[in-house]
Design an enzyme around this catalytic site. Structure first.
Site, PDB file in Angstrom:
ATOM      1  N   CYS A   1      24.237  -1.398  26.584  1.00 26.73           N
ATOM      2  CA  CYS A   1      23.404  -0.490  25.775  1.00 26.73           C
ATOM      3  C   CYS A   1      21.938  -0.902  25.884  1.00 26.73           C
ATOM      4  CB  CYS A   1      23.877  -0.479  24.323  1.00 26.73           C
ATOM      5  SG  CYS A   1      22.880   0.638  23.338  1.00 26.73           S
TER       6      CYS A   1
ATOM      7  N   PRO B   1       0.832  -1.210   0.000  1.00 28.20           N
ATOM      8  CA  PRO B   1       0.000   0.000   0.000  1.00 28.20           C
ATOM      9  C   PRO B   1       0.864   1.256   0.000  1.00 28.20           C
ATOM     10  CG  PRO B   1      -0.142  -1.144   2.126  1.00 28.20           C
ATOM     11  CD  PRO B   1       0.684  -1.993   1.237  1.00 28.20           C
ATOM     12  N   ASP B   2       0.319   2.335  -0.626  1.00 24.04           N
ATOM     13  CA  ASP B   2       1.083   3.584  -0.526  1.00 24.04           C
ATOM     14  C   ASP B   2       0.674   4.236   0.788  1.00 24.04           C
ATOM     15  OD1 ASP B   2      -0.997   5.507  -2.888  1.00 24.04           O
ATOM     16  OD2 ASP B   2      -1.343   4.813  -0.837  1.00 24.04           O
ATOM     17  N   PHE B   3       0.958   5.508   0.977  1.00 22.07           N
ATOM     18  CA  PHE B   3       0.720   6.134   2.282  1.00 22.07           C
ATOM     19  C   PHE B   3      -0.589   6.911   2.323  1.00 22.07           C
ATOM     20  CE2 PHE B   3       4.656   5.029   4.218  1.00 22.07           C
ATOM     21  CZ  PHE B   3       5.549   4.895   3.159  1.00 22.07           C
ATOM     22  N   ARG B   4      -0.881   7.638   1.216  1.00 29.14           N
ATOM     23  CA  ARG B   4      -1.943   8.641   1.328  1.00 29.14           C
ATOM     24  C   ARG B   4      -3.150   8.390   0.423  1.00 29.14           C
ATOM     25  NH1 ARG B   4       3.003  10.712   1.922  1.00 29.14           N
ATOM     26  NH2 ARG B   4       3.433  11.844   3.870  1.00 29.14           N
TER      27      ARG B   4
ATOM     28  N   ASN C   1       1.262   9.333 -12.834  1.00 22.62           N
ATOM     29  CA  ASN C   1       0.631   9.344 -11.515  1.00 22.62           C
ATOM     30  C   ASN C   1      -0.879   9.344 -11.670  1.00 22.62           C
ATOM     31  OD1 ASN C   1       1.759   9.522  -8.675  1.00 22.62           O
ATOM     32  ND2 ASN C   1       0.158  11.086  -8.559  1.00 22.62           N
TER      33      ASN C   1
ATOM     34  N   HIS D   1      14.901   7.965   1.432  1.00 25.20           N
ATOM     35  CA  HIS D   1      14.321   7.748   2.769  1.00 25.20           C
ATOM     36  C   HIS D   1      14.844   6.463   3.374  1.00 25.20           C
ATOM     37  CE1 HIS D   1      10.779  10.598   1.614  1.00 25.20           C
ATOM     38  NE2 HIS D   1      11.933  11.204   1.731  1.00 25.20           N
TER      39      HIS D   1
ATOM     40  N   GLN E   1      11.782   7.331  -2.956  1.00 26.71           N
ATOM     41  CA  GLN E   1      11.379   7.543  -1.562  1.00 26.71           C
ATOM     42  C   GLN E   1      11.027   6.196  -0.934  1.00 26.71           C
ATOM     43  OE1 GLN E   1       8.656  11.322  -1.324  1.00 26.71           O
ATOM     44  NE2 GLN E   1       8.458  10.427  -3.366  1.00 26.71           N
ATOM     45  N   ASN E   2      11.010   5.149  -1.754  1.00 30.96           N
ATOM     46  CA  ASN E   2      10.515   3.862  -1.285  1.00 30.96           C
ATOM     47  C   ASN E   2      11.564   3.112  -0.471  1.00 30.96           C
ATOM     48  OD1 ASN E   2       8.258   4.577  -2.670  1.00 30.96           O
ATOM     49  ND2 ASN E   2       8.695   3.287  -4.453  1.00 30.96           N
ATOM     50  N   ILE E   3      11.063   2.322   0.477  1.00 28.94           N
ATOM     51  CA  ILE E   3      11.959   1.598   1.400  1.00 28.94           C
ATOM     52  C   ILE E   3      11.877   0.092   1.129  1.00 28.94           C
ATOM     53  CG2 ILE E   3      11.805   3.350   3.184  1.00 28.94           C
ATOM     54  CD1 ILE E   3       9.541   1.800   4.490  1.00 28.94           C
ATOM     55  N   ASP E   4      11.207  -0.262  -0.009  1.00 24.37           N
ATOM     56  CA  ASP E   4      10.928  -1.683  -0.271  1.00 24.37           C
ATOM     57  C   ASP E   4      12.024  -2.401  -1.052  1.00 24.37           C
ATOM     58  OD1 ASP E   4       8.416  -0.395  -2.546  1.00 24.37           O
ATOM     59  OD2 ASP E   4      10.531  -0.811  -2.965  1.00 24.37           O
TER      60      ASP E   4
ATOM     61  N   GLY F   1       4.513   7.929  -9.413  1.00 24.41           N
ATOM     62  CA  GLY F   1       3.884   7.361  -8.223  1.00 24.41           C
ATOM     63  C   GLY F   1       4.230   8.047  -6.923  1.00 24.41           C
ATOM     64  N   THR F   2       4.170   9.382  -6.919  1.00 25.79           N
ATOM     65  CA  THR F   2       4.427  10.098  -5.676  1.00 25.79           C
ATOM     66  C   THR F   2       3.510  11.308  -5.554  1.00 25.79           C
ATOM     67  OG1 THR F   2       6.050  11.351  -4.364  1.00 25.79           O
ATOM     68  CG2 THR F   2       6.322  11.404  -6.779  1.00 25.79           C
ATOM     69  N   SER F   3       3.139  11.615  -4.291  1.00 27.00           N
ATOM     70  CA  SER F   3       2.263  12.775  -4.058  1.00 27.00           C
ATOM     71  C   SER F   3       3.091  14.058  -4.019  1.00 27.00           C
ATOM     72  CB  SER F   3       1.530  12.597  -2.718  1.00 27.00           C
ATOM     73  OG  SER F   3       2.492  12.444  -1.675  1.00 27.00           O
TER      74      SER F   3
ATOM     75  N   CYS G   1      19.542  -3.705  21.209  1.00 27.66           N
ATOM     76  CA  CYS G   1      20.981  -3.697  20.917  1.00 27.66           C
ATOM     77  C   CYS G   1      21.702  -4.733  21.781  1.00 27.66           C
ATOM     78  CB  CYS G   1      21.537  -2.308  21.220  1.00 27.66           C
ATOM     79  SG  CYS G   1      23.289  -2.170  20.926  1.00 27.66           S
TER      80      CYS G   1
HETATM   81  N1  APR Z   1      -0.216   4.402 -10.502  1.00 24.77           N
HETATM   82  C1  APR Z   1       0.056   5.735 -10.463  1.00 24.77           C
HETATM   83  N2  APR Z   1       0.010   6.473  -9.332  1.00 24.77           N
HETATM   84  C2  APR Z   1      -0.324   5.832  -8.196  1.00 24.77           C
HETATM   85  C3  APR Z   1      -0.611   4.442  -8.149  1.00 24.77           C
HETATM   86  C4  APR Z   1      -0.538   3.730  -9.372  1.00 24.77           C
HETATM   87  N3  APR Z   1      -0.783   2.403  -9.428  1.00 24.77           N
HETATM   88  N4  APR Z   1      -0.922   4.113  -6.851  1.00 24.77           N
HETATM   89  C5  APR Z   1      -0.823   5.251  -6.128  1.00 24.77           C
HETATM   90  N5  APR Z   1      -0.463   6.276  -6.926  1.00 24.77           N
HETATM   91  C6  APR Z   1      -0.191   7.664  -6.563  1.00 24.77           C
HETATM   92  C7  APR Z   1      -1.158   8.236  -5.556  1.00 24.77           C
HETATM   93  O1  APR Z   1      -2.271   8.802  -6.219  1.00 24.77           O
HETATM   94  C8  APR Z   1      -0.294   9.307  -4.887  1.00 24.77           C
HETATM   95  O2  APR Z   1      -0.285  10.508  -5.648  1.00 24.77           O
HETATM   96  O3  APR Z   1       1.073   7.670  -5.935  1.00 24.77           O
HETATM   97  C9  APR Z   1       1.114   8.700  -4.955  1.00 24.77           C
HETATM   98  C10 APR Z   1       1.538   8.086  -3.634  1.00 24.77           C
HETATM   99  O4  APR Z   1       1.681   9.149  -2.706  1.00 24.77           O
HETATM  100  P1  APR Z   1       2.015   8.800  -1.185  1.00 24.77           P
HETATM  101  O5  APR Z   1       1.126   7.713  -0.716  1.00 24.77           O
HETATM  102  O6  APR Z   1       2.065  10.102  -0.454  1.00 24.77           O
HETATM  103  O7  APR Z   1       3.498   8.161  -1.244  1.00 24.77           O
HETATM  104  P2  APR Z   1       4.862   8.955  -1.392  1.00 24.77           P
HETATM  105  O8  APR Z   1       4.711  10.133  -2.306  1.00 24.77           O
HETATM  106  O9  APR Z   1       5.894   7.947  -1.746  1.00 24.77           O
HETATM  107  O10 APR Z   1       5.112   9.469   0.127  1.00 24.77           O
HETATM  108  C11 APR Z   1       6.287  10.195   0.360  1.00 24.77           C
HETATM  109  O11 APR Z   1       5.847  10.178   2.726  1.00 24.77           O
HETATM  110  O12 APR Z   1       5.205   8.934   4.542  1.00 24.77           O
HETATM  111  C12 APR Z   1       6.274   9.500   3.911  1.00 24.77           C
HETATM  112  O13 APR Z   1       8.487   8.770   3.962  1.00 24.77           O
HETATM  113  C13 APR Z   1       7.216   8.412   3.498  1.00 24.77           C
HETATM  114  O14 APR Z   1       8.450   8.142   1.445  1.00 24.77           O
HETATM  115  C14 APR Z   1       7.172   8.456   1.989  1.00 24.77           C
HETATM  116  C15 APR Z   1       6.809   9.911   1.734  1.00 24.77           C
END
Ligand code: APR
Length: 280
Positions: free
Chosen positions: A175, A45-48, A236, A138, A118-121, A211-213, A170
């Site tokens: 520690c 899952p993404d975050f938002r 996106n 990140h 930004q991904n940690i995967d 794929g980032t907000s 640790c």
């Molecule tokens: N195809 C295209 N866009 C997608 C898809 C998809 N299949 N799935 C999700 N998205 C879009 C969403 O609409 C959103 O705009 O990807 C974006 C994901 O945004 P976030 O959930 O905010 O993830 P991210 O931008 O990586 O968050 C940044 O926030 O919580 C912190 O450190 C954490 O690295 C993370 C940072």
């Protein structure tokens, strides 16, 4: 452009133009910037995103606010919520998507200047993107250490603890501090590699944002560092950041895997891409 051109035709035409730029050899220093949206198709899952985003599903952990799960001060007092999440997100249970494979294909063709993620995967590494072409802004789950004395913690023991969803301590005598993966929590510094490569986007002749907000700085400021006149392509679900405000911006709104497949088709790389993806 006449105002009633349907957006998809506009982006199709522009995507064709981006492909032509690459085919003409006019885009050899491609800088890619990615977020959680390129891993949702992998099952992470993404975050938002509403409903499916992690921050909407952490309510069950009764956090003061969702981001607390990645806040260092909260973690010191309550490492449990993070380790419950870590159990779900830990690398090894997920495979790269076609979008990850496309970035690896760019690298294979010598066109990837740098990937900022930004991904940690660690799915970029799994897809075959060379480590020296990845900036994990990140951090990642790849390594871990004590948050007090910074002593690294063994990978195999970490995996065992994460499987049990519990916070390792640790082992250094005297520690006993909490162990945390080298993921950048809110309130922590980004890796030195991010800061030392911060000027790379201005060397780009093509920028792909996927794929980032674009809500979390300083990462969110990277696309603005591209020079005027350098095309910036957004893959996106929705428009984000300042993408679309420049004349050479291209918005490919929708699922990133579909947009990437469209670009691969325009490039004549589709079979090569699908084969590389099947092989990861
Ligand atoms: N195809 C295209 N866009 C997608 C898809 C998809 N299949 N799935 C999700 N998205 C879009 C969403 O609409 C959103 O705009 O990807 C974006 C994901 O945004 P976030 O959930 O905010 O993830 P991210 O931008 O990586 O968050 C940044 O926030 O919580 C912190 O450190 C954490 O690295 C993370 C940072």
């Amino acid at each position: 452009v006449d105002p009633d051109t349907p957006p998809d035709t506009l982006s199709d035409r522009s995507l064709r133009a981006v492909a032509q730029l690459i085919k003409d050899g006019a885009a050899k220093q491609i800088v890619v910037m990615t977020g959680a949206g390129i891993s949702t198709a992998a099952g992470i899952p993404d975050f938002r995103s509403p409903k499916t985003g992690l921050y909407h599903n952490l309510a069950r952990l009764n956090l003061p606010h969702p981001e607390a799960v990645f806040e260092i001060d909260f973690f010191r007092d309550n490492p449990e919520p993070f380790y419950l999440l870590a159990k779900e997100l830990y690398p090894g249970n997920f495979s790269p998507t076609i979008s990850h494979a496309f970035i690896a294909l760019l690298a294979k063709k010598g066109l990837l200047r740098m990937l900022f993620t930004q991904n940690i995967d660690c799915l970029e590494r799994a897809a075959g993107v060379p480590a020296d072409r990845i900036i994990e802004a990140h951090g990642s789950f790849a390594t871990q250490r004590c948050i007090d004395c910074k002593t690294p913690f063994p990978d195999d023991q970490m995996r065992e603890h994460v499987k049990r969803g519990e916070a390792p301590r640790c082992a250094r005598d005297g520690c006993g501090g909490l162990v945390k993966p080298d993921i950048v929590f809110f309130g922590e510094q980004l890796p030195e590699a991010f800061h030392s490569n911060i000027s790379v986007p201005c060397a780009a002749d093509l920028v792909l944002v996927m794929g980032t907000s674009l809500l979390v700085h300083p990462f969110a400021g990277l696309p603005r560092r591209a020079r005027e006149g350098v095309p910036r392509v957004l893959f996106n679900l929705e428009r984000v950041g300042d993408m679309g405000t420049r004349a050479d911006d291209v918005l490919v709104l929708g699922d990133c895997d579909s947009g990437i497949r469209k670009l691969a088709d325009e490039l004549g790389w589709r079979d090569e891409l699908e084969a590389l993806w099947r092989g990861v």
